[in-house]
Design an enzyme around this catalytic site. Structure first.
Site, PDB file in Angstrom:
ATOM      1  N   HIS A   1      25.998  38.758  -0.082  1.00 52.43           N
ATOM      2  CA  HIS A   1      25.237  38.735  -1.338  1.00 52.43           C
ATOM      3  C   HIS A   1      25.907  37.869  -2.416  1.00 52.43           C
ATOM      4  O   HIS A   1      25.293  36.915  -2.898  1.00 52.43           O
ATOM      5  CB  HIS A   1      24.985  40.167  -1.817  1.00 52.43           C
TER       6      HIS A   1
ATOM      7  N   HIS B   1      30.882  38.652  -9.128  1.00 48.36           N
ATOM      8  CA  HIS B   1      30.112  39.414 -10.125  1.00 48.36           C
ATOM      9  C   HIS B   1      30.019  40.909  -9.812  1.00 48.36           C
ATOM     10  O   HIS B   1      29.840  41.716 -10.708  1.00 48.36           O
ATOM     11  CB  HIS B   1      28.717  38.817 -10.322  1.00 48.36           C
TER      12      HIS B   1
ATOM     13  N   GLU C   1      32.569  46.307 -10.491  1.00 50.69           N
ATOM     14  CA  GLU C   1      31.785  47.530 -10.368  1.00 50.69           C
ATOM     15  C   GLU C   1      31.945  48.200  -9.011  1.00 50.69           C
ATOM     16  O   GLU C   1      32.010  49.413  -8.927  1.00 50.69           O
ATOM     17  CB  GLU C   1      30.307  47.218 -10.626  1.00 50.69           C
ATOM     18  N   ASP C   2      32.013  47.423  -7.980  1.00 53.27           N
ATOM     19  CA  ASP C   2      31.917  47.997  -6.634  1.00 53.27           C
ATOM     20  C   ASP C   2      33.207  48.040  -5.835  1.00 53.27           C
ATOM     21  O   ASP C   2      33.247  48.652  -4.775  1.00 53.27           O
ATOM     22  CB  ASP C   2      30.870  47.213  -5.807  1.00 53.27           C
TER      23      ASP C   2
ATOM     24  N   ASP D   1      21.700  36.590  -9.475  1.00 53.73           N
ATOM     25  CA  ASP D   1      21.899  37.891  -8.825  1.00 53.73           C
ATOM     26  C   ASP D   1      20.541  38.521  -8.532  1.00 53.73           C
ATOM     27  O   ASP D   1      20.250  38.965  -7.424  1.00 53.73           O
ATOM     28  CB  ASP D   1      22.728  38.772  -9.775  1.00 53.73           C
TER      29      ASP D   1
ATOM     30  N   ASP E   1      -8.355  23.703  -5.928  1.00 53.54           N
ATOM     31  CA  ASP E   1      -8.783  22.314  -5.965  1.00 53.54           C
ATOM     32  C   ASP E   1      -8.287  21.560  -7.186  1.00 53.54           C
ATOM     33  O   ASP E   1      -8.212  20.344  -7.191  1.00 53.54           O
ATOM     34  CB  ASP E   1     -10.320  22.236  -5.894  1.00 53.54           C
TER      35      ASP E   1
HETATM   36 MN    MN Z   1      24.839  41.588  -7.371  1.00 49.23          MN
END
Ligand code: MN
Length: 743
Positions: free
Chosen positions: A66, A91, A95-96, A157, A277
């Site tokens: 990701h 990024h 947080e993770d 993101d 068209d």
């Molecule tokens: Mn992300």
């Protein structure tokens, strides 16, 4: 263990597959950026890979796919600089994963840290909030993002999350897709990132209404061949001519994106064919072609096809606000088909597709990285803040952001967004929610910390109002509020209070009149009020209520009026007062709330007007001095008050000796400063002590907290110094209270 020690970013060797991914990313970067620190991007890539290792996404893929994809989008579509690519790679780390902001700064510097911090914070804002209020949210984002690249990384993101949305549960898909539609797509549009905006819209549309999406997509596929054939035939004569004249160009005949076709079908209530068209062919002139060449191309087109004059637009001489430049015209083929032609240079096309980012690239290409970035940021802000009113572009029509500078956006405890004027305080916020909350507000909790009610709020603050059981509205708040709602309610309150004082004054008068067996009509009373230079009896009684006009004085005047039938013009009458009258005077005055006749001047109670100084709020028991003001009133100060000390030195001739009368029956304003631990429930405990065990009325409490310390300024009504000392003793026993002093 910090991740700085944990990961050896320089020594680590990537596996073959990852090395291949990195190579690809660097290639995109090289194609799109002038300056590129490949070593630093490599380091960021390694940290991204290592820190996310072992985590998977909903799709079952390794998580690090990701951020790598997000970095590719940033490099390809936004292509501002390598710093944003690095920020994109990292990024989600803070947080993770176990990577800390400080680690990021250590490896990649402050800029990257600020961006990642911003991206993390914005993610937090989205998590718990109701994002229905798209426009306000957008402004909040723009105000919160210290660095414009925070928002650009966020776009990338979101784009990748939308590309992989099929792995989520259906409800989740719809929720994210509608948020994208309401929030991200219009914002990308604002930034002129049209490619990203179109893709976001198509992906959201596909998630929300897959049937309609597939219908249009199928139709487009079916028509593709016919369309390409048509374009080839249409372009044949013109293309030959252009090549003969050595034009270097590209032809784009891509249909509009699916969602915009759908929207047009809906809006115009027309079938797919009619919308489809009407398509446009774009001629892009490669560098170093100039705008003059665009005009030459235009002239070649009109040699072959008949233009419709009213459809001609020259956005080259007059660009759109977002920098869009192009020549537009619509021509008719000999079979009667209308075709829109757009002619522009490569540079103009880049700006049209990649928006502000590309604009910046061309405009500031020769400047050094950070300097030109600053300019870019300013330029973006400028464009967002000042849409030209005469412009008719979608850009401006969609969102008028020019107001947002004067507004702030704050959240209720439930995550509801409230828009307030700049400089608003928690008091404004309280009244905004409900007038009763405003009236009972005692303190505020801002972002989980106690804050004074008068503190100015900032963007993104989450505000909770702590209310008391009783009305706590303080007339002084009038200077601390900016909203109409709060202002008018406080004014109304002040008026009510004045009426109450006047009513009290009238009661005092009625009792005096009754005791003196005086019967007087309202008309006569009005005349007497006029004699004392009051417009109305109401304003006269207000002064009586305040204690600054003695009902005895009115009584004597009324009596005289009754016996002579006329009003004395001579206002200097000074009839001597009997001992009894003086006593009465005192008792009556002392009965009035607040500023009763509680002071003995030079050893006797007199009619002289006096007030208590605001600087030191003297209360009975304090050593006091009087100071004769220019209009003859006496100001009572505490003897140790700094102002009083100054007056003693500079204007000693105006100082008079004052003392407290005995048996004062009134309430005085005192203030305490409480310092202690900043703990949950502190305010509650303090107000409980005051209201329950001491039955003391509090006027206001203003609380600040800083690094775990709590400071409260409490103003309250007391009988005198003894009462106040009792309160101090009792408050000292409240858990966590460290010191209490008179304020
Ligand atoms: Mn992300």
């Amino acid at each position: 263990m910090s991740t700085i020690e944990k990961y050896d970013l320089e020594g680590y060797q990537l596996e073959k597959a990852q090395a291949e991914d990195l190579k690809q990313l660097l290639k995109i970067c090289r194609q799109n950026m002038d300056e590129l620190d490949e070593e630093l991007v490599t380091k960021a890539f390694k940290l991204c890979y290592l820190s996310h290792l072992g985590i998977t996404r909903a799709s079952g893929e390794p998580y690090y796919y990701h951020p790598i994809e997000v970095a590719k989008i940033v490099a390809q579509e936004i292509n501002i600089d390598d710093v944003s690519v690095i920020a994109a790679l990292l990024h989600d780390t803070v947080e993770d994963t176990d990577v800390e902001l400080e680690d990021i700064e250590y490896w990649f510097g402050k800029e990257v840290k600020v961006i990642i911090d911003g991206v993390t914070k914005i993610a937090g804002v989205f998590k718990s909030r109701d994002s229905k209020q798209a426009e306000a949210f957008m402004k909040l984002l723009l105000n919160m993002a210290e660095d414009i690249r925070v928002i650009l990384v966020k776009f990338a993101d979101r784009l990748h999350n939308m590309r992989t949305i099929q792995h989520l549960r259906r409800e989740k898909q719809i929720q994210i897709a509608s948020e994208t539609m309401e929030l991200y797509a219009p914002l990308a549009h604002r930034f002129g990132l049209f490619n990203i905006k179109n893709e976001l819209e198509d992906l959201s549309f596909k998630a929300i209404d897959p049937t309609s999406f597939k219908f249009i997509a199928r139709k487009l596929r079916e028509k593709k061949e016919a369309r390409e054939t048509f374009i080839d035939e249409f372009m044949m004569p013109v293309g030959r001519q252009l090549r003969q004249q050595h034009f270097n160009f590209e032809i784009k005949g891509r249909p509009k994106h699916i969602y915009s076709i759908y929207r047009k079908m809906q809006r115009q209530q027309k079938p797919f064919e009619e919308i489809y068209d009407l398509f446009a062919i774009r001629i892009i002139l490669e560098e170093p072609h100039t705008k003059e060449d665009c005009w030459r191309v235009y002239s070649i087109f009109t040699d072959w096809y008949t233009p419709i004059p009213e459809r001609f637009r020259d956005f080259i001489s007059v660009p759109k606000t977002n920098g869009y430049q192009s020549l537009h015209t619509t021509v008719i083929t000999n079979r009667g088909k209308k075709v829109e032609i757009q002619i522009r240079t490569r540079r103009m096309d880049d700006i049209a597709e990649k928006g502000l980012a590309a604009h910046w690239k061309y405009k500031e290409g020769e400047k050094s990285g950070s300097e030109s970035l600053d300019r870019f940021v300013n330029w973006v802000r400028d464009v967002l803040d000042n849409p030209r009113p005469d412009s008719t572009t979608d850009f401006v029509k969609d969102f008028q952001l020019n107001l947002y500078q004067d507004e702030i956006y704050v959240f209720t405890p439930n995550g509801e967004l409230k828009t307030l004027p700049k400089h608003a305080t928690p008091i404004d916020f309280a009244f905004e929610i409900h007038s009763e909350i405003g009236e009972r507000a005692m303190a505020a909790n801002v972002n989980g910390k106690m804050a004074p009610l008068r503190q100015k709020l900032r963007n993104g603050d989450q505000v909770e109002i702590i209310t008391g059981k009783q009305i706590n509205l303080n007339p002084d708040w009038i200077d601390d509020v900016v909203t109409h709602k709060a202002k008018s309610r406080i004014r109304q309150f002040i008026k009510q209070k004045q009426r109450k004082v006047a009513d009290d004054g009238r009661d005092l008068w009625l009792k005096r009149a009754e005791r003196g067996k005086l019967e007087i009509t309202d008309q006569e009373l009005t005349k007497i009020a006029k004699r004392f230079k009051y417009e109305t009896t109401q304003s006269m009684f207000y002064d009586v209520g305040l204690g600054s006009l003695d009902p005895n004085v009115i009584f004597r005047e009324a009596k005289k009026f009754k016996s002579t039938g006329r009003i004395e013009d001579d206002s200097t009458e000074t009839s001597s007062k009997s001992e009894e009258e003086i006593q009465e005077n005192y008792i009556n005055a002392a009965r009035s709330v607040g500023d009763g006749k509680a002071v003995i001047l030079n050893g006797e109670i007199t009619d002289v007007r006096y007030t208590y100084a605001n600087c030191c709020n003297p209360i009975p028991g304090d050593n006091v001095i009087g100071f004769i003001s220019r209009d003859g009133d006496i100001k009572i100060h505490r003897a140790m008050c700094n102002n009083a000390q100054h007056l003693i030195k500079t204007e000693s001739d105006r100082i008079v000796d004052v003392q407290w009368a005995r048996n004062i029956d009134g309430k005085f304003l005192g203030a305490l400063r409480v310092i202690g631990e900043d703990r949950v429930g502190m305010i509650n405990d303090i107000t409980d002590v005051l209201s329950k065990s001491l039955t003391t009325n509090m006027k206001s409490i203003n609380v600040t907290s800083n690094e775990g310390m709590f400071e409260g300024i409490i103003t309250l009504y007391v009988d005198g110094i003894k009462h106040l000392n009792r309160i101090i003793k009792r408050l000292e026993r409240v858990q966590g209270v460290k010191s209490i002093i008179r304020y």
